[in-house]
Motif scaffolding. Sequence first.
Motif, PDB file in Angstrom:
ATOM      1  N   GLN A 198     -16.118 -11.524  -3.780  1.00  0.00           N
ATOM      2  CA  GLN A 198     -15.401 -11.287  -5.027  1.00  0.00           C
ATOM      3  C   GLN A 198     -16.168 -10.320  -5.929  1.00  0.00           C
ATOM      4  OE1 GLN A 198     -14.404 -14.852  -7.182  1.00  0.00           O
ATOM      5  NE2 GLN A 198     -12.651 -13.864  -8.112  1.00  0.00           N
ATOM      6  N   GLU A 199     -17.486 -10.398  -5.885  1.00  0.00           N
ATOM      7  CA  GLU A 199     -18.309  -9.491  -6.696  1.00  0.00           C
ATOM      8  C   GLU A 199     -18.328  -8.069  -6.115  1.00  0.00           C
ATOM      9  OE1 GLU A 199     -19.696 -10.156  -9.661  1.00  0.00           O
ATOM     10  OE2 GLU A 199     -18.654 -12.074  -9.499  1.00  0.00           O
ATOM     11  N   GLN A 200     -18.124  -7.954  -4.818  1.00  0.00           N
ATOM     12  CA  GLN A 200     -18.193  -6.646  -4.161  1.00  0.00           C
ATOM     13  C   GLN A 200     -16.893  -5.850  -4.274  1.00  0.00           C
ATOM     14  OE1 GLN A 200     -19.264  -7.747  -0.180  1.00  0.00           O
ATOM     15  NE2 GLN A 200     -21.450  -7.810  -0.625  1.00  0.00           N
ATOM     16  N   VAL A 201     -15.804  -6.551  -4.486  1.00  0.00           N
ATOM     17  CA  VAL A 201     -14.502  -5.890  -4.534  1.00  0.00           C
ATOM     18  C   VAL A 201     -14.317  -5.227  -5.892  1.00  0.00           C
ATOM     19  CG1 VAL A 201     -12.007  -6.287  -4.498  1.00  0.00           C
ATOM     20  CG2 VAL A 201     -13.475  -7.494  -2.886  1.00  0.00           C
ATOM     21  N   THR A 202     -13.802  -4.017  -5.854  1.00  0.00           N
ATOM     22  CA  THR A 202     -13.437  -3.338  -7.105  1.00  0.00           C
ATOM     23  C   THR A 202     -12.005  -3.742  -7.420  1.00  0.00           C
ATOM     24  OG1 THR A 202     -14.875  -1.483  -6.534  1.00  0.00           O
ATOM     25  CG2 THR A 202     -13.216  -1.111  -8.250  1.00  0.00           C
ATOM     26  N   TRP A 203     -11.867  -4.628  -8.385  1.00  0.00           N
ATOM     27  CA  TRP A 203     -10.556  -5.159  -8.717  1.00  0.00           C
ATOM     28  C   TRP A 203      -9.861  -4.250  -9.714  1.00  0.00           C
ATOM     29  CZ3 TRP A 203      -9.128  -8.914  -5.603  1.00  0.00           C
ATOM     30  CH2 TRP A 203     -10.084  -9.758  -5.048  1.00  0.00           C
ATOM     31  N   GLY A 204      -8.588  -4.067  -9.520  1.00  0.00           N
ATOM     32  CA  GLY A 204      -7.768  -3.312 -10.457  1.00  0.00           C
ATOM     33  C   GLY A 204      -6.685  -4.206 -11.009  1.00  0.00           C
ATOM     34  N   GLU A 205      -5.660  -3.617 -11.537  1.00  0.00           N
ATOM     35  CA  GLU A 205      -4.527  -4.390 -12.051  1.00  0.00           C
ATOM     36  C   GLU A 205      -3.296  -4.225 -11.164  1.00  0.00           C
ATOM     37  OE1 GLU A 205      -4.488  -6.721 -14.353  1.00  0.00           O
ATOM     38  OE2 GLU A 205      -6.654  -6.381 -14.495  1.00  0.00           O
ATOM     39  N   ASP A 206      -3.473  -3.591 -10.001  1.00  0.00           N
ATOM     40  CA  ASP A 206      -2.361  -3.447  -9.066  1.00  0.00           C
ATOM     41  C   ASP A 206      -2.035  -4.806  -8.447  1.00  0.00           C
ATOM     42  OD1 ASP A 206      -3.883  -3.329  -6.121  1.00  0.00           O
ATOM     43  OD2 ASP A 206      -5.097  -2.685  -7.836  1.00  0.00           O
ATOM     44  N   ASN A 207      -0.901  -4.892  -7.769  1.00  0.00           N
ATOM     45  CA  ASN A 207      -0.472  -6.152  -7.159  1.00  0.00           C
ATOM     46  C   ASN A 207      -1.493  -6.719  -6.188  1.00  0.00           C
ATOM     47  OD1 ASN A 207       1.931  -6.429  -8.512  1.00  0.00           O
ATOM     48  ND2 ASN A 207       3.178  -5.513  -6.903  1.00  0.00           N
ATOM     49  N   LEU A 208      -2.032  -5.872  -5.305  1.00  0.00           N
ATOM     50  CA  LEU A 208      -2.988  -6.382  -4.325  1.00  0.00           C
ATOM     51  C   LEU A 208      -4.217  -6.969  -5.003  1.00  0.00           C
ATOM     52  CD1 LEU A 208      -2.920  -3.858  -1.350  1.00  0.00           C
ATOM     53  CD2 LEU A 208      -2.063  -6.197  -1.414  1.00  0.00           C
ATOM     54  N   SER A 209      -4.694  -6.351  -6.055  1.00  0.00           N
ATOM     55  CA  SER A 209      -5.855  -6.880  -6.765  1.00  0.00           C
ATOM     56  C   SER A 209      -5.521  -8.197  -7.466  1.00  0.00           C
ATOM     57  CB  SER A 209      -6.363  -5.872  -7.804  1.00  0.00           C
ATOM     58  OG  SER A 209      -6.938  -4.755  -7.176  1.00  0.00           O
ATOM     59  N   LEU A 240       0.812  -1.216   0.000  1.00  0.00           N
ATOM     60  CA  LEU A 240       0.000   0.000   0.000  1.00  0.00           C
ATOM     61  C   LEU A 240       0.845   1.265   0.000  1.00  0.00           C
ATOM     62  CD1 LEU A 240      -2.676  -1.124   2.604  1.00  0.00           C
ATOM     63  CD2 LEU A 240      -2.988  -0.900   0.133  1.00  0.00           C
ATOM     64  N   ASP A 241       2.131   1.097   0.234  1.00  0.00           N
ATOM     65  CA  ASP A 241       3.055   2.223   0.349  1.00  0.00           C
ATOM     66  C   ASP A 241       2.604   3.172   1.463  1.00  0.00           C
ATOM     67  OD1 ASP A 241       5.411   3.484  -0.262  1.00  0.00           O
ATOM     68  OD2 ASP A 241       4.494   4.821  -1.747  1.00  0.00           O
ATOM     69  N   GLY A 242       2.144   2.583   2.535  1.00  0.00           N
ATOM     70  CA  GLY A 242       1.699   3.331   3.710  1.00  0.00           C
ATOM     71  C   GLY A 242       0.235   3.073   4.005  1.00  0.00           C
ATOM     72  N   ALA A 243      -0.085   2.900   5.286  1.00  0.00           N
ATOM     73  CA  ALA A 243      -1.470   2.651   5.687  1.00  0.00           C
ATOM     74  C   ALA A 243      -1.604   2.848   7.186  1.00  0.00           C
ATOM     75  CB  ALA A 243      -1.885   1.231   5.320  1.00  0.00           C
ATOM     76  N   SER A 244      -2.803   3.169   7.610  1.00  0.00           N
ATOM     77  CA  SER A 244      -3.092   3.287   9.040  1.00  0.00           C
ATOM     78  C   SER A 244      -3.505   1.911   9.569  1.00  0.00           C
ATOM     79  CB  SER A 244      -4.236   4.277   9.262  1.00  0.00           C
ATOM     80  OG  SER A 244      -5.458   3.743   8.776  1.00  0.00           O
ATOM     81  N   GLY A 245      -3.542   1.797  10.877  1.00  0.00           N
ATOM     82  CA  GLY A 245      -4.003   0.552  11.479  1.00  0.00           C
ATOM     83  C   GLY A 245      -5.428   0.242  11.059  1.00  0.00           C
ATOM     84  N   TYR A 246      -6.276   1.248  10.989  1.00  0.00           N
ATOM     85  CA  TYR A 246      -7.664   1.059  10.566  1.00  0.00           C
ATOM     86  C   TYR A 246      -7.714   0.529   9.134  1.00  0.00           C
ATOM     87  CZ  TYR A 246     -12.461   2.121   9.230  1.00  0.00           C
ATOM     88  OH  TYR A 246     -13.751   2.024   8.765  1.00  0.00           O
ATOM     89  N   ASP A 247      -6.924   1.135   8.242  1.00  0.00           N
ATOM     90  CA  ASP A 247      -6.882   0.687   6.845  1.00  0.00           C
ATOM     91  C   ASP A 247      -6.437  -0.774   6.767  1.00  0.00           C
ATOM     92  OD1 ASP A 247      -7.533   3.279   6.021  1.00  0.00           O
ATOM     93  OD2 ASP A 247      -5.422   3.842   5.744  1.00  0.00           O
ATOM     94  N   LEU A 248      -5.429  -1.111   7.550  1.00  0.00           N
ATOM     95  CA  LEU A 248      -4.916  -2.480   7.543  1.00  0.00           C
ATOM     96  C   LEU A 248      -5.954  -3.466   8.061  1.00  0.00           C
ATOM     97  CD1 LEU A 248      -1.316  -1.746   8.848  1.00  0.00           C
ATOM     98  CD2 LEU A 248      -1.925  -2.506   6.532  1.00  0.00           C
ATOM     99  N   MET A 249      -6.682  -3.082   9.118  1.00  0.00           N
ATOM    100  CA  MET A 249      -7.697  -3.968   9.674  1.00  0.00           C
ATOM    101  C   MET A 249      -8.789  -4.243   8.649  1.00  0.00           C
ATOM    102  SD  MET A 249      -7.982  -5.511  12.596  1.00  0.00           S
ATOM    103  CE  MET A 249      -8.801  -7.025  12.165  1.00  0.00           C
ATOM    104  N   LYS A 250      -9.231  -3.204   7.958  1.00  0.00           N
ATOM    105  CA  LYS A 250     -10.256  -3.371   6.926  1.00  0.00           C
ATOM    106  C   LYS A 250      -9.754  -4.268   5.800  1.00  0.00           C
ATOM    107  CE  LYS A 250     -13.589  -1.298   8.744  1.00  0.00           C
ATOM    108  NZ  LYS A 250     -14.613  -2.156   9.319  1.00  0.00           N
ATOM    109  N   LEU A 251      -8.493  -4.089   5.418  1.00  0.00           N
ATOM    110  CA  LEU A 251      -7.939  -4.904   4.352  1.00  0.00           C
ATOM    111  C   LEU A 251      -7.792  -6.355   4.786  1.00  0.00           C
ATOM    112  CD1 LEU A 251      -7.142  -4.595   1.460  1.00  0.00           C
ATOM    113  CD2 LEU A 251      -4.848  -3.993   2.181  1.00  0.00           C
ATOM    114  N   PHE A 252      -7.424  -6.577   6.038  1.00  0.00           N
ATOM    115  CA  PHE A 252      -7.376  -7.942   6.563  1.00  0.00           C
ATOM    116  C   PHE A 252      -8.747  -8.588   6.455  1.00  0.00           C
ATOM    117  CE2 PHE A 252      -3.179  -7.772   8.448  1.00  0.00           C
ATOM    118  CZ  PHE A 252      -2.845  -9.106   8.551  1.00  0.00           C
ATOM    119  N   GLU A 253      -9.775  -7.882   6.900  1.00  0.00           N
ATOM    120  CA  GLU A 253     -11.133  -8.432   6.868  1.00  0.00           C
ATOM    121  C   GLU A 253     -11.572  -8.726   5.442  1.00  0.00           C
ATOM    122  OE1 GLU A 253     -13.402  -5.484   8.910  1.00  0.00           O
ATOM    123  OE2 GLU A 253     -12.554  -5.984  10.871  1.00  0.00           O
ATOM    124  N   LEU A 254     -11.186  -7.880   4.535  1.00  0.00           N
ATOM    125  CA  LEU A 254     -11.626  -8.006   3.152  1.00  0.00           C
ATOM    126  C   LEU A 254     -10.843  -9.046   2.370  1.00  0.00           C
ATOM    127  CD1 LEU A 254     -13.466  -6.794   0.916  1.00  0.00           C
ATOM    128  CD2 LEU A 254     -11.604  -5.206   0.426  1.00  0.00           C
TER     129      LEU A 254
END
Length: 195
Positions: free
Chosen positions: A131-142, A14-28
């Motif tokens: 999988q349908e709810q996520v907005t997928w891009g072409e970045d590494n995480l996606s 992510l090149d930087g993130a808050s704890g809240y951002d990380l928690m949401k990403l973990f859940e997702l």
Amino acid sequence: MSLRHAVLGLIVELDGASGYDLMKLFELSLANVWSATQSQLYGELAKLTADGLIEVAAEGPRGRKEYRATAAGREELRRWLVEETPKPAQRDGTLLRVFFLGQLEPEQARAYLRDRAALMEERRDELAVLQEQVTWGEDNLSFYGRLTMEYGRRFFAMRKEWAEWAEAELARRSSPAAAPGGDEGDDGGDDGGRA
């Protein structure tokens, strides 16, 4: 895999993130392969900071901190990816129970396996919805997130299929025809030696 490397990897990606951002990403995205509670995540952020692998890049309102990886943190992530061999999971509560299902009445054992099949189907379906709810891009995480999510879907599908197969095996074993002295399902026809 350790929570340490999961958190470090997300911060690098992510090149930087808050704890809240990380928690949401973990859940997702990572809950399927590596779960973490809020207290575990924030504890790991403190350890990574103390070890010089991440640093606070910005502070915002209400004590919000945004973290970024240091050069040492990026190097540690690369080292972990290249040099450490993942250890396979060696504990499986479902299979441990299956090993002892003979202690139950056959119908109770079959009900357990049916419940497992239903749970696996439910989890597979939850991933399909996610999988349908996520907005997928072409970045590494996606890209790599999609690979990981597909693994989860296939894993749950395989576990469901196995539980259904195991239940059918148990039903076959406990049927009167399979009992000693039973006719083993012989209908008098010649099957040519086929099972």
